[in-house]
Write an enzyme that holds these catalytic residues in place. Structure first.
Site, PDB file in Angstrom:
ATOM      1  N   GLN A   1       0.828  -1.200   0.000  1.00 16.90           N
ATOM      2  CA  GLN A   1       0.000   0.000   0.000  1.00 16.90           C
ATOM      3  C   GLN A   1       0.864   1.252   0.000  1.00 16.90           C
ATOM      4  O   GLN A   1       1.939   1.282   0.584  1.00 16.90           O
ATOM      5  CB  GLN A   1      -0.906  -0.021   1.235  1.00 16.90           C
ATOM      6  CG  GLN A   1      -2.013   0.998   1.203  1.00 16.90           C
ATOM      7  CD  GLN A   1      -3.074   0.704   2.255  1.00 16.90           C
ATOM      8  OE1 GLN A   1      -3.287  -0.448   2.610  1.00 16.90           O
ATOM      9  NE2 GLN A   1      -3.734   1.734   2.746  1.00 16.90           N
TER      10      GLN A   1
ATOM     11  N   SER B   1       3.310  -7.207   1.783  1.00 20.09           N
ATOM     12  CA  SER B   1       2.040  -7.009   2.477  1.00 20.09           C
ATOM     13  C   SER B   1       0.873  -7.389   1.562  1.00 20.09           C
ATOM     14  O   SER B   1       0.755  -8.544   1.160  1.00 20.09           O
ATOM     15  CB  SER B   1       1.935  -5.567   2.977  1.00 20.09           C
ATOM     16  OG  SER B   1       0.850  -5.406   3.856  1.00 20.09           O
ATOM     17  N   LEU B   2      -0.001  -6.443   1.165  1.00 20.91           N
ATOM     18  CA  LEU B   2      -1.142  -6.797   0.320  1.00 20.91           C
ATOM     19  C   LEU B   2      -0.692  -7.387  -1.013  1.00 20.91           C
ATOM     20  O   LEU B   2      -1.408  -8.174  -1.638  1.00 20.91           O
ATOM     21  CB  LEU B   2      -2.032  -5.583   0.084  1.00 20.91           C
ATOM     22  CG  LEU B   2      -1.518  -4.464  -0.822  1.00 20.91           C
ATOM     23  CD1 LEU B   2      -1.957  -4.667  -2.265  1.00 20.91           C
ATOM     24  CD2 LEU B   2      -1.993  -3.113  -0.341  1.00 20.91           C
TER      25      LEU B   2
ATOM     26  N   ARG C   1      -9.726  -7.885   3.778  1.00 21.52           N
ATOM     27  CA  ARG C   1      -8.548  -7.547   4.581  1.00 21.52           C
ATOM     28  C   ARG C   1      -8.431  -6.035   4.772  1.00 21.52           C
ATOM     29  O   ARG C   1      -8.138  -5.544   5.867  1.00 21.52           O
ATOM     30  CB  ARG C   1      -7.297  -8.093   3.885  1.00 21.52           C
ATOM     31  CG  ARG C   1      -5.969  -7.808   4.577  1.00 21.52           C
ATOM     32  CD  ARG C   1      -4.872  -8.402   3.708  1.00 21.52           C
ATOM     33  NE  ARG C   1      -3.540  -8.300   4.276  1.00 21.52           N
ATOM     34  CZ  ARG C   1      -2.688  -7.314   4.043  1.00 21.52           C
ATOM     35  NH1 ARG C   1      -3.062  -6.293   3.276  1.00 21.52           N
ATOM     36  NH2 ARG C   1      -1.469  -7.317   4.562  1.00 21.52           N
TER      37      ARG C   1
ATOM     38  N   HIS D   1       0.375  -4.463  10.436  1.00 23.96           N
ATOM     39  CA  HIS D   1       1.344  -5.492  10.828  1.00 23.96           C
ATOM     40  C   HIS D   1       1.752  -5.352  12.290  1.00 23.96           C
ATOM     41  O   HIS D   1       2.910  -5.537  12.649  1.00 23.96           O
ATOM     42  CB  HIS D   1       2.553  -5.490   9.878  1.00 23.96           C
ATOM     43  CG  HIS D   1       2.168  -5.788   8.476  1.00 23.96           C
ATOM     44  ND1 HIS D   1       1.792  -7.048   8.068  1.00 23.96           N
ATOM     45  CD2 HIS D   1       2.020  -4.987   7.394  1.00 23.96           C
ATOM     46  CE1 HIS D   1       1.455  -7.019   6.794  1.00 23.96           C
ATOM     47  NE2 HIS D   1       1.576  -5.779   6.358  1.00 23.96           N
TER      48      HIS D   1
ATOM     49  N   GLN E   1       0.290 -13.113   8.755  1.00 27.66           N
ATOM     50  CA  GLN E   1       0.840 -11.924   8.092  1.00 27.66           C
ATOM     51  C   GLN E   1       0.182 -10.640   8.550  1.00 27.66           C
ATOM     52  O   GLN E   1       0.787  -9.572   8.581  1.00 27.66           O
ATOM     53  CB  GLN E   1       0.707 -12.082   6.569  1.00 27.66           C
ATOM     54  CG  GLN E   1       1.469 -11.057   5.750  1.00 27.66           C
ATOM     55  CD  GLN E   1       0.588 -10.394   4.701  1.00 27.66           C
ATOM     56  OE1 GLN E   1      -0.515  -9.961   4.999  1.00 27.66           O
ATOM     57  NE2 GLN E   1       1.100 -10.311   3.482  1.00 27.66           N
TER      58      GLN E   1
END
Length: 314
Positions: free
Chosen positions: A11, A90-91, A115, A196, A245
């Site tokens: 992101q 991440s994403l 998410r 996170h 995660q």
């Protein structure tokens, strides 16, 4: 033997107009955007192509980015450029898993939409924060954070760039302590929550439920997970790793180092911006790194990798 990786950013790289030229030039890319719109009940063209206030909101950002990544990737695959391994920050890991063959594209987009909503809403606005710490050894940062109960490392991006996460007050105090211990620069990030971070643990059950209802198929190629920085080859591991995660540090630097050790020497960053390309310059300058955010860049990469001369003239 040379190995190629497709890598996907996280992101923050979103930009108005991303993927529009792919939509206009490729039926495969157009299908991804149109089907995502139908599944999510969102106008993905308006979200990604037109100026709006939603694109920077986490609950919309994540789905928009993964849709764009997968639309771009489908064009590359059509032109004969195929990875030996994938990874995403991440994403971006959801796109990496889809390209590995373990989940359908639309399932990855649907999951990352869920998410994004969870990550935006689990911690009330203003209660969490994230901060980039520059030019400080990660071991030293870890030592300093031992004194802060609710502050942890969110991202190991590259040498000299670590991101911390947690409660707003704790992050601000940790930022001050890190400067006192030698951090050359710190930057508070403009984000909607403590991504996170263990503070997101209340969201794990809902993400787990969404994953339980998603078909996971055998992987056609491995991907490298943020959680352990190791290759994943067994589909049975995927659900648990994606739940972990959510609250675990993103071990991007370690992931790239492991991929290089495993023989990957060519990396193709797919998506807007050049974030991962910049990280790789600090991780290993000997790796070949290509970047694709526009149709023109895609054509050039296809030419340079020399695998689809029939489709594109160099």
């Amino acid at each position: 033997m040379s190995k190629t990786a497709f890598i996907y950013p996280g992101q923050g790289v979103q930009t108005c107009g991303m993927g529009k030229d792919f939509y206009e030039n490729s039926p495969a890319a157009r299908q991804i955007f149109d089907q995502a719109s139908e599944v999510l009940k969102l106008d993905m063209k308006a979200l990604c192509f037109e100026k709006n206030d939603l694109l920077d909101q986490t609950e919309y950002t994540q789905a928009a980015l993964v849709t764009t990544y997968l639309a771009m990737t489908r064009v590359l695959l059509e032109k004969g450029i195929r990875p030996d391994v994938t990874a995403g920050l991440s994403l971006g890991e959801y796109a990496a898993i889809a390209v590995s063959g373990a989940v359908e594209d639309l399932d990855a987009i649907r999951l990352v939409r869920k998410r994004g909503i969870l990550m935006q809403n689990t911690v009330p606005a203003g209660e969490g924060a994230m901060c980039a710490v520059l030019s400080m050894d990660e071991k030293k940062i870890e030592e300093v954070l031992e004194n802060f109960e609710d502050v942890t490392i969110a991202n190991y991006n590259c040498p000299g760039q670590i991101v911390i996460t947690g409660g707003k007050k704790g992050v601000e105090q940790a930022e001050k302590a890190l400067k006192e211990q030698g951090a050359k620069r710190t930057v508070m990030l403009n984000v909607s929550g403590p991504f996170h971070s263990p503070l997101l643990k209340p969201a794990k059950a809902e993400l787990e439920a969404a994953l339980a209802g998603t078909q996971i198929r055998p992987l056609q190629i491995p991907y490298v997970t943020n959680v352990t920085a190791k290759q994943v080859t067994q589909a049975s591991e995927i659900r648990g790793l994606l739940v972990q995660q959510l609250c675990s540090p993103v071990k991007w630097m370690q992931s790239m180092e492991q991929m290089i050790e495993d023989g990957t020497d060519t990396f193709v960053e797919i998506g807007p911006g050049k974030t991962l390309t910049g990280f790789m310059r600090k991780i290993n300058r000997n790796s070949r790194v290509y970047h694709i955010s526009t149709w023109e860049e895609m054509e050039q990469v296809v030419c340079e990798l020399g695998q689809a001369g029939k489709e594109t003239e160099c």
